[in-house]
Design a protein around this motif. Structure first.
Motif, PDB file in Angstrom:
ATOM      1  N   ILE A   1       0.832  -1.195   0.000  1.00  0.00           N
ATOM      2  CA  ILE A   1       0.000   0.000   0.000  1.00  0.00           C
ATOM      3  C   ILE A   1       0.872   1.253   0.000  1.00  0.00           C
ATOM      4  CG2 ILE A   1      -1.908   1.191   1.153  1.00  0.00           C
ATOM      5  CD1 ILE A   1      -2.540  -1.665   0.155  1.00  0.00           C
ATOM      6  N   LYS A   2       1.872   1.242   0.821  1.00  0.00           N
ATOM      7  CA  LYS A   2       2.904   2.271   0.926  1.00  0.00           C
ATOM      8  C   LYS A   2       4.226   1.552   1.116  1.00  0.00           C
ATOM      9  CE  LYS A   2       0.242   6.008   0.997  1.00  0.00           C
ATOM     10  NZ  LYS A   2       0.333   7.081  -0.028  1.00  0.00           N
ATOM     11  N   PRO A   3       5.357   2.222   0.878  1.00  0.00           N
ATOM     12  CA  PRO A   3       6.640   1.533   1.080  1.00  0.00           C
ATOM     13  C   PRO A   3       6.774   0.894   2.471  1.00  0.00           C
ATOM     14  CG  PRO A   3       7.001   3.622  -0.037  1.00  0.00           C
ATOM     15  CD  PRO A   3       5.545   3.596   0.358  1.00  0.00           C
ATOM     16  N   TYR A   4       6.111   1.506   3.460  1.00  0.00           N
ATOM     17  CA  TYR A   4       6.209   1.014   4.836  1.00  0.00           C
ATOM     18  C   TYR A   4       4.982   0.203   5.260  1.00  0.00           C
ATOM     19  CZ  TYR A   4       3.222   5.078   5.484  1.00  0.00           C
ATOM     20  OH  TYR A   4       2.213   6.013   5.362  1.00  0.00           O
ATOM     21  N   LEU A   5       3.974   0.070   4.372  1.00  0.00           N
ATOM     22  CA  LEU A   5       2.740  -0.608   4.741  1.00  0.00           C
ATOM     23  C   LEU A   5       2.443  -1.714   3.727  1.00  0.00           C
ATOM     24  CD1 LEU A   5       0.226  -0.891   6.507  1.00  0.00           C
ATOM     25  CD2 LEU A   5      -0.858   0.919   5.139  1.00  0.00           C
ATOM     26  N   ARG A   6       2.739  -2.969   4.152  1.00  0.00           N
ATOM     27  CA  ARG A   6       2.565  -4.131   3.284  1.00  0.00           C
ATOM     28  C   ARG A   6       1.771  -5.208   4.039  1.00  0.00           C
ATOM     29  NH1 ARG A   6       8.737  -5.142   2.839  1.00  0.00           N
ATOM     30  NH2 ARG A   6       8.404  -4.467   4.985  1.00  0.00           N
ATOM     31  N   PHE A   7       0.709  -5.683   3.383  1.00  0.00           N
ATOM     32  CA  PHE A   7      -0.159  -6.690   3.997  1.00  0.00           C
ATOM     33  C   PHE A   7       0.105  -8.051   3.375  1.00  0.00           C
ATOM     34  CE2 PHE A   7      -2.485  -2.794   4.841  1.00  0.00           C
ATOM     35  CZ  PHE A   7      -3.019  -3.007   6.110  1.00  0.00           C
ATOM     36  N   THR A   8      -0.015  -9.089   4.205  1.00  0.00           N
ATOM     37  CA  THR A   8       0.118 -10.452   3.712  1.00  0.00           C
ATOM     38  C   THR A   8      -0.747 -11.369   4.548  1.00  0.00           C
ATOM     39  OG1 THR A   8       1.721 -12.163   3.066  1.00  0.00           O
ATOM     40  CG2 THR A   8       2.086 -11.094   5.196  1.00  0.00           C
ATOM     41  N   LYS A   9      -0.810 -12.630   4.138  1.00  0.00           N
ATOM     42  CA  LYS A   9      -1.538 -13.651   4.906  1.00  0.00           C
ATOM     43  C   LYS A   9      -0.547 -14.580   5.579  1.00  0.00           C
ATOM     44  CE  LYS A   9      -5.527 -13.671   1.759  1.00  0.00           C
ATOM     45  NZ  LYS A   9      -6.426 -13.018   2.718  1.00  0.00           N
ATOM     46  N   VAL A  10      -0.945 -15.175   6.679  1.00  0.00           N
ATOM     47  CA  VAL A  10      -0.099 -16.182   7.326  1.00  0.00           C
ATOM     48  C   VAL A  10      -0.935 -17.431   7.605  1.00  0.00           C
ATOM     49  CG1 VAL A  10       1.518 -14.574   8.383  1.00  0.00           C
ATOM     50  CG2 VAL A  10      -0.576 -15.176   9.600  1.00  0.00           C
TER      51      VAL A  10
END
Length: 253
Positions: free
Chosen positions: A244-253
């Protein structure tokens, strides 16, 4: 039997406490509570140790933790309405805590025998007759309440004499005996047991997967990759992720 005892801190650095002398009269304070002597409990500090009587026998708190996560929570007084609903709700959820390797332990600034009588009400109100199965600390001397700063301003000013009721403090402690979360509610407001479980899920996921959790996260939702992890390393560790932003990344676990 340890029975009723007085505790004192042996050093601020170690956050450990030792038993100094037995209590010989209920309701009498045998030491002066000095604000300068109160340990400063912070996130990731080692939780203070203490020995105290409980409804399930005497404990050494560090031994009680013994490789488990632990939730320590305090109550203003026995036979009070909000506290009765809280202790009952946690007791009903104990299988959920057990599944997460979490021990529960309550505290009220009254005696163990009164706690045991109160437990019968809790079983009747919230457990449909099932057994209440976690310990409640007897803290008549307010030693543990002082140690963990479980009182409001009025209570602290009265702690050397006068009426003192513990507020609704919650400490989540990990198996290494570090404090991982502190929540404090006024005496008038009941806690949210689902929030305690949610936070434990988030903390345990952070420890096991190296991720952090966003606002209102619950188990199964996407998590955040810490900014300290590069995109290349994130790809190798987590596979696909949303940036989303260089410092804001979403993932699944």
């Amino acid at each position: 039997m340890i029975s009723k005892q007085i505790l004192s801190c042996s050093s601020f650095a170690s956050r450990r406490c030792i038993v100094k002398a037995p209590l010989t009269q209920v309701g009498v304070r045998f030491r002066t509570f000095n604000a300068a002597e109160q340990p400063r409990i912070r996130i990731n500090s080692i939780v203070p140790n203490f020995k105290a009587p409980t409804t399930l026998g005497d404990i050494d708190f560090h031994e009680f933790i013994s490789g488990s996560w632990t939730v320590l929570f305090s109550h203003p007084a026995d036979f009070t309405p909000v506290c009765t609903t809280e202790l009952g709700a946690f007791a009903a959820l104990k299988p959920e805590f057990d599944a997460r390797n979490v021990k529960l332990i309550g505290l009220s600034a009254e005696g163990v025998e009164k706690h045991k009588a109160w437990v019968k009400d809790i079983e009747d109100v919230s457990l449909e007759g099932k057994e209440f199965s976690y310990p409640i600390i007897g803290d008549e001397s307010r030693e543990v309440a002082f140690l963990f700063d479980m009182v409001d301003e009025e209570g602290f000013n009265n702690i050397n004499g006068g009426l003192v009721q513990t507020i609704r403090s919650v400490f989540i402690i990990d198996p290494s005996k570090k404090v991982r979360l502190i929540m404090t509610y006024p005496a008038s407001t009941g806690r949210n047991s689902a929030e305690v479980l949610r936070v434990i899920d988030a903390l345990q996921l952070t420890d096991s997967k190296g991720v952090v959790t966003p606002i209102d996260w619950t188990s199964g939702k996407d998590v955040i990759i810490p900014p300290t992890v590069s995109d290349e390393d994130a790809k190798a560790k987590f596979g696909e992720f949303r940036k989303i932003k260089p410092y804001l990344r979403f993932t699944k676990v």
